[in-house]
Design an enzyme around this catalytic site. Sequence first.
Site, PDB file in Angstrom:
ATOM      1  N   GLY A  23       0.817  -1.214   0.000  1.00  0.00           N
ATOM      2  CA  GLY A  23       0.000   0.000   0.000  1.00  0.00           C
ATOM      3  C   GLY A  23       0.840   1.247   0.000  1.00  0.00           C
ATOM      4  O   GLY A  23       0.509   2.244   0.644  1.00  0.00           O
ATOM      5  N   ALA A  24       1.952   1.211  -0.749  1.00  0.00           N
ATOM      6  CA  ALA A  24       2.925   2.304  -0.672  1.00  0.00           C
ATOM      7  C   ALA A  24       2.679   3.403  -1.689  1.00  0.00           C
ATOM      8  O   ALA A  24       3.484   4.317  -1.813  1.00  0.00           O
ATOM      9  CB  ALA A  24       4.335   1.739  -0.864  1.00  0.00           C
ATOM     10  N   ASN A  25       1.570   3.350  -2.415  1.00  0.00           N
ATOM     11  CA  ASN A  25       1.353   4.384  -3.428  1.00  0.00           C
ATOM     12  C   ASN A  25       0.727   5.649  -2.842  1.00  0.00           C
ATOM     13  O   ASN A  25       0.675   6.673  -3.491  1.00  0.00           O
ATOM     14  CB  ASN A  25       0.483   3.860  -4.578  1.00  0.00           C
ATOM     15  CG  ASN A  25      -0.853   3.361  -4.093  1.00  0.00           C
ATOM     16  OD1 ASN A  25      -0.907   2.382  -3.359  1.00  0.00           O
ATOM     17  ND2 ASN A  25      -1.935   4.006  -4.484  1.00  0.00           N
ATOM     18  N   THR A  26       0.275   5.588  -1.588  1.00  0.00           N
ATOM     19  CA  THR A  26      -0.412   6.746  -1.020  1.00  0.00           C
ATOM     20  C   THR A  26      -0.228   6.799   0.495  1.00  0.00           C
ATOM     21  O   THR A  26       0.213   5.827   1.115  1.00  0.00           O
ATOM     22  CB  THR A  26      -1.924   6.679  -1.402  1.00  0.00           C
ATOM     23  OG1 THR A  26      -2.671   7.469  -0.492  1.00  0.00           O
ATOM     24  CG2 THR A  26      -2.474   5.295  -1.291  1.00  0.00           C
ATOM     25  N   ILE A  28       0.491   7.127   4.440  1.00  0.00           N
ATOM     26  CA  ILE A  28       1.651   6.859   5.289  1.00  0.00           C
ATOM     27  C   ILE A  28       2.562   5.789   4.691  1.00  0.00           C
ATOM     28  O   ILE A  28       3.768   5.792   4.929  1.00  0.00           O
ATOM     29  CB  ILE A  28       1.230   6.467   6.728  1.00  0.00           C
ATOM     30  CG1 ILE A  28       0.305   5.250   6.733  1.00  0.00           C
ATOM     31  CG2 ILE A  28       0.592   7.648   7.444  1.00  0.00           C
ATOM     32  CD1 ILE A  28      -0.008   4.713   8.129  1.00  0.00           C
ATOM     33  N   SER A 153      -4.126   0.102  14.288  1.00  0.00           N
ATOM     34  CA  SER A 153      -4.814   1.388  14.413  1.00  0.00           C
ATOM     35  C   SER A 153      -5.253   1.597  15.853  1.00  0.00           C
ATOM     36  O   SER A 153      -5.475   0.642  16.598  1.00  0.00           O
ATOM     37  CB  SER A 153      -6.046   1.388  13.504  1.00  0.00           C
ATOM     38  OG  SER A 153      -6.947   2.421  13.870  1.00  0.00           O
ATOM     39  N   TYR A 178     -13.838  -3.159  10.793  1.00  0.00           N
ATOM     40  CA  TYR A 178     -12.518  -2.568  10.592  1.00  0.00           C
ATOM     41  C   TYR A 178     -11.694  -2.681  11.886  1.00  0.00           C
ATOM     42  O   TYR A 178     -10.535  -3.104  11.866  1.00  0.00           O
ATOM     43  CB  TYR A 178     -12.632  -1.095  10.170  1.00  0.00           C
ATOM     44  CG  TYR A 178     -11.289  -0.413  10.051  1.00  0.00           C
ATOM     45  CD1 TYR A 178     -10.438  -0.726   8.992  1.00  0.00           C
ATOM     46  CD2 TYR A 178     -10.869   0.512  10.998  1.00  0.00           C
ATOM     47  CE1 TYR A 178      -9.182  -0.116   8.882  1.00  0.00           C
ATOM     48  CE2 TYR A 178      -9.624   1.126  10.891  1.00  0.00           C
ATOM     49  CZ  TYR A 178      -8.786   0.804   9.837  1.00  0.00           C
ATOM     50  OH  TYR A 178      -7.553   1.391   9.739  1.00  0.00           O
TER      51      TYR A 178
END
Length: 315
Positions: A23-26, A28, A153, A178
């Site tokens: 998930g490194a495209n956006t 944190i 989280s 979630y």
Amino acid sequence: MSHHVWTAENVPDQRGRTVVVTGANTGIGFEAARILARRGAAVVLACRTPAKAAEAADRIRAAAPGSTVTTLRLDLASQASVREAAEEVRAEHGRIDLLINNAGMLGSRERTVTEDGFEATFATNHLGVFAFTGLVLDRLLPVPGSRVVTVSSLVHRSATLDLDDLQTRGKYRRDAVYGASKLANLMFTYELQRQLSASGAQTVALAAHPGMSRTEFTRDLSPANRFLFDPRIKLLTRWVLQDREVGALGMVRAAVAPDARGGEYYGPPGRAQFTGHPVRVESSATSRDPAAQRRLWRESERLTGVGYPLARLEA
């Protein structure tokens, strides 16, 4: 633990190290990848959408000239994609120093099911992470100083995980599902650390959370909640929200701080843990229940068909 503020300046030299960030495209994940690339790490951006990953890779190369940035298609909601991505990353890399399990989804308002028949949020945030980590772990095990960092989280603290209904066939509430998936991330981390330690592995497992950060993640929220995350009202919100650069530091500290140890959890300080530079924090009592951790682990193995290469060492 010393009380100096931990920033990107504290990141040691990462030259010669290979880092996979999901998930490194956006958000944190992007910030963490950029920080590590700037310190010389070869970074693999494992993302669902190749075009977005390629664009992020270009931005990181611009910010960290001379860095090695590659992309990997990984859709955690699909067990087939997880397997393909794991094969590809193992073919490309004989060793992995750091795996940062950052990718996650908030989930849809109504219950949806993946192609594998799993509830989508649990499938993406936990089962995909469990399977991908297990399938690439043999690339980390021989590497001194290797780490698996999984991003949880704040919401895990009020969450419960119904081990008899992991697919939420009962009452579906997006926030509850979630929260349960983020609780699962911690339970996974602690049980993985226990197994790594028992098997004498060099790899350690840690967790982190970003506090409350302004990221693209908020696009799924209601308009009123989205307004809170708007950078234009920063002066009003800065006591509960922080920039994603600071939000990313928890996972970076867990990944590279020389004094970080297996089984630790990093996030903003204070009772609320909303904002601030990362320190070691405590997770909920629920997350630390060893019997529940083991049961979740066994169920995860059964659902994904992925066994970890550690049990053999342990048995």
